[in-house]
Motif scaffolding. Structure first.
Motif, PDB file in Angstrom:
ATOM      1  N   LYS A  39       0.954  -1.249   0.285  1.00  0.00           N
ATOM      2  CA  LYS A  39      -0.088  -0.098   0.343  1.00  0.00           C
ATOM      3  C   LYS A  39       0.571   1.210  -0.126  1.00  0.00           C
ATOM      4  O   LYS A  39       0.389   1.893  -0.485  1.00  0.00           O
ATOM      5  N   LYS A  40       1.746   1.157   0.210  1.00  0.00           N
ATOM      6  CA  LYS A  40       2.934   2.183   0.910  1.00  0.00           C
ATOM      7  C   LYS A  40       3.366   2.805  -0.029  1.00  0.00           C
ATOM      8  O   LYS A  40       3.589   3.996  -0.980  1.00  0.00           O
ATOM      9  N   THR A  41       3.716   1.667  -0.789  1.00  0.00           N
ATOM     10  CA  THR A  41       4.559   1.608  -2.043  1.00  0.00           C
ATOM     11  C   THR A  41       3.745   2.075  -3.280  1.00  0.00           C
ATOM     12  O   THR A  41       4.264   3.103  -4.586  1.00  0.00           O
ATOM     13  N   ALA A  42       2.499   1.733  -3.449  1.00  0.00           N
ATOM     14  CA  ALA A  42       1.449   2.290  -4.781  1.00  0.00           C
ATOM     15  C   ALA A  42       1.196   3.596  -3.775  1.00  0.00           C
ATOM     16  O   ALA A  42       1.517   4.721  -4.909  1.00  0.00           O
ATOM     17  N   ALA A  43       1.384   4.347  -2.644  1.00  0.00           N
ATOM     18  CA  ALA A  43       1.118   5.178  -2.506  1.00  0.00           C
ATOM     19  C   ALA A  43       2.512   6.412  -2.904  1.00  0.00           C
ATOM     20  O   ALA A  43       2.047   7.600  -3.463  1.00  0.00           O
ATOM     21  N   ILE A  44       3.165   5.890  -3.125  1.00  0.00           N
ATOM     22  CA  ILE A  44       5.002   6.282  -3.049  1.00  0.00           C
ATOM     23  C   ILE A  44       4.947   6.959  -4.667  1.00  0.00           C
ATOM     24  O   ILE A  44       5.368   8.016  -5.553  1.00  0.00           O
ATOM     25  N   THR A  45       4.520   5.730  -5.594  1.00  0.00           N
ATOM     26  CA  THR A  45       4.872   5.747  -6.641  1.00  0.00           C
ATOM     27  C   THR A  45       3.153   6.554  -7.906  1.00  0.00           C
ATOM     28  O   THR A  45       3.815   7.747  -8.508  1.00  0.00           O
ATOM     29  N   SER A  46       2.514   7.203  -7.151  1.00  0.00           N
ATOM     30  CA  SER A  46       1.111   7.357  -7.533  1.00  0.00           C
ATOM     31  C   SER A  46       1.658   9.506  -7.261  1.00  0.00           C
ATOM     32  O   SER A  46       0.959  10.081  -7.786  1.00  0.00           O
ATOM     33  N   GLU A  47       2.254   9.495  -6.242  1.00  0.00           N
ATOM     34  CA  GLU A  47       2.970  10.901  -5.730  1.00  0.00           C
ATOM     35  C   GLU A  47       3.957  10.932  -6.455  1.00  0.00           C
ATOM     36  O   GLU A  47       4.894  12.392  -6.414  1.00  0.00           O
ATOM     37  N   ARG A  48       4.246  10.556  -7.018  1.00  0.00           N
ATOM     38  CA  ARG A  48       5.667  10.615  -8.255  1.00  0.00           C
ATOM     39  C   ARG A  48       5.606  11.563  -9.070  1.00  0.00           C
ATOM     40  O   ARG A  48       6.383  12.550  -9.551  1.00  0.00           O
ATOM     41  N   GLU A  49       4.170  11.321  -9.547  1.00  0.00           N
ATOM     42  CA  GLU A  49       4.185  12.794 -10.945  1.00  0.00           C
ATOM     43  C   GLU A  49       3.768  14.093 -10.513  1.00  0.00           C
ATOM     44  O   GLU A  49       3.535  15.442 -10.993  1.00  0.00           O
ATOM     45  N   SER A  50       3.893  14.239  -8.920  1.00  0.00           N
ATOM     46  CA  SER A  50       3.011  15.495  -7.905  1.00  0.00           C
ATOM     47  C   SER A  50       4.241  16.395  -7.960  1.00  0.00           C
ATOM     48  O   SER A  50       5.781  16.056  -8.136  1.00  0.00           O
ATOM     49  N   VAL A  51       3.769  17.655  -7.910  1.00  0.00           N
ATOM     50  CA  VAL A  51       4.109  18.748  -7.670  1.00  0.00           C
ATOM     51  C   VAL A  51       5.674  19.001  -6.933  1.00  0.00           C
ATOM     52  O   VAL A  51       6.653  18.916  -6.504  1.00  0.00           O
ATOM     53  N   PHE A  52       4.950  18.773  -5.523  1.00  0.00           N
ATOM     54  CA  PHE A  52       5.453  18.527  -4.654  1.00  0.00           C
ATOM     55  C   PHE A  52       5.858  17.213  -3.400  1.00  0.00           C
ATOM     56  O   PHE A  52       5.805  16.760  -2.762  1.00  0.00           O
ATOM     57  N   PHE A  53       5.962  16.458  -4.942  1.00  0.00           N
ATOM     58  CA  PHE A  53       6.820  15.017  -4.108  1.00  0.00           C
ATOM     59  C   PHE A  53       8.392  15.202  -3.519  1.00  0.00           C
ATOM     60  O   PHE A  53       8.857  14.368  -2.735  1.00  0.00           O
TER      61      PHE A  53
END
Length: 338
Positions: A39-53
């Motif tokens: 679950k945490k790995t999926a959350a990090i993957t989804s946040e990679r394209e965010s500006v505030f990553f």
């Protein structure tokens, strides 16, 4: 491979169709940890394209690193569990093929056909304890504590750990002072531990490793304070039935059978022969036993002379809930912690 070996051991120790023992419990904890990692790995993957990553990378990686550390600890514990497996059991039919114990002494190994002992006589427990002492368990009592439990129980356990950590610091500094001084100091340190869970985990691990029995007694005696009892009454839900019942085992016990069309009294007379049959020669003879009847709602048969547990009059017994066919019996232990 280690998980498969533990699963083979768990299947051997199942009783009839009941799939449940300590081996399965360990595997369920590992499964919960793997689910959290995914679950945490999926959350990090989804946040990679965010500006505030870039600004959140540290907060995102911290739980992932914590679960990886927990997974390493679980691996050590599973391997230690395998080392506790008696090598004598390898030759029995249906036993899984498990590697010889890590701590086993070859001089203590007997023939494969011999019956396995229930006690770990083949393991130098000192070596096992040394291996456990080398594992840093502080991560288990930090932010991720209780990840394998439901949310309600998880939050409650975290609150208990926070109270234990803060009270241990005040107990160390103000031991022998007035109780109010200790509680005030515990509240002060509790705020700090709440803001820094890593320090709380280290404190709990340090306190557990010290094995201070006096601290354990002092901490759990806090629940016996009048303030704590009143707090539980205010926060928790009130039950309608909570009264002490004395069962005299020296005389026949007569109970009313409710599921019958007519009133039928059943008499139960315990005999010494039955006690010896179920408990052996070292049985406890029948005596007066104190029990407590607890029910969230007052059911039929639980009222006393037309009154409920809270002293409320039941003018119409038909308003009572019907009797339940289920009853939970709880026998607490005799030790202090129990």
């Amino acid at each position: 491979r280690t998980i498969m070996q533990i699963a083979d051991l768990a299947a051997v120790h199942d009783v009839a169709d009941s799939v449940g023992n300590g081996f399965w419990a360990q595997l369920r904890v590992v499964s919960c940890c793997l689910k959290k990692l995914r679950k945490k790995t999926a959350a990090i993957t989804s946040e990679r394209e965010s500006v505030f990553f870039g600004t959140r990378i540290k907060s995102l990686l911290y739980p992932l690193e914590s679960y990886l550390k927990i997974l390493g600890i679980l691996k050590e514990l599973l391997q230690l569990t395998l080392s506790f497996h008696h090598p004598q059991a390898e030759g029995r039919p249906g036993s899984p093929a498990v590697e010889p114990a890590t701590f086993s002494d070859p001089s203590t190994t007997t023939s494969a056909g011999a019956e396995a002992s229930l006690f770990f006589t083949h393991i130098p427990l000192e070596s096992a304890m040394e291996q456990l002492s080398d594992i840093d368990l502080s991560v288990l009592y930090g932010d991720m504590h209780g990840y394998q439990y439901p949310s309600r129980l998880k939050h409650f356990l975290r609150m208990v750990l926070l109270a234990a950590a803060s009270y241990s610091r005040s107990y160390e500094k103000h031991h022998g002072d007035h109780l109010l001084t200790q509680l005030a100091s515990a509240y002060y340190h509790g705020v700090g531990f709440l803001m820094k869970p890593v320090k709380k985990g280290r404190r709990i691990a340090q306190q557990y490793s010290s094995a201070d029995v006096n601290f354990v007694k002092s901490f759990w005696n806090l629940t016996e304070l009048p303030v704590a009892k009143r707090f539980a009454a205010v926060v928790g839900a009130n039950v309608e039935v909570s009264r002490e019942v004395t069962i005299d085992g020296t005389v026949p016990v007569t109970v009313r059978k409710w599921n019958s069309s007519e009133e039928v009294n059943v008499s139960i007379t315990p005999t010494e022969e039955e006690c010896r049959m179920f408990c052996g020669e070292d049985y406890v003879p029948p005596s007066r036993v104190k029990a407590r009847l607890i029910s969230f709602r007052c059911l039929q048969g639980q009222e006393v002379e037309g009154r409920g547990a809270l002293g409320l009059s039941w003018r119409n017994p038909k308003h009572l809930k019907p009797a339940s066919p289920f009853l939970i019996l709880h026998f607490h232990g005799g030790g202090f912690i129990a």
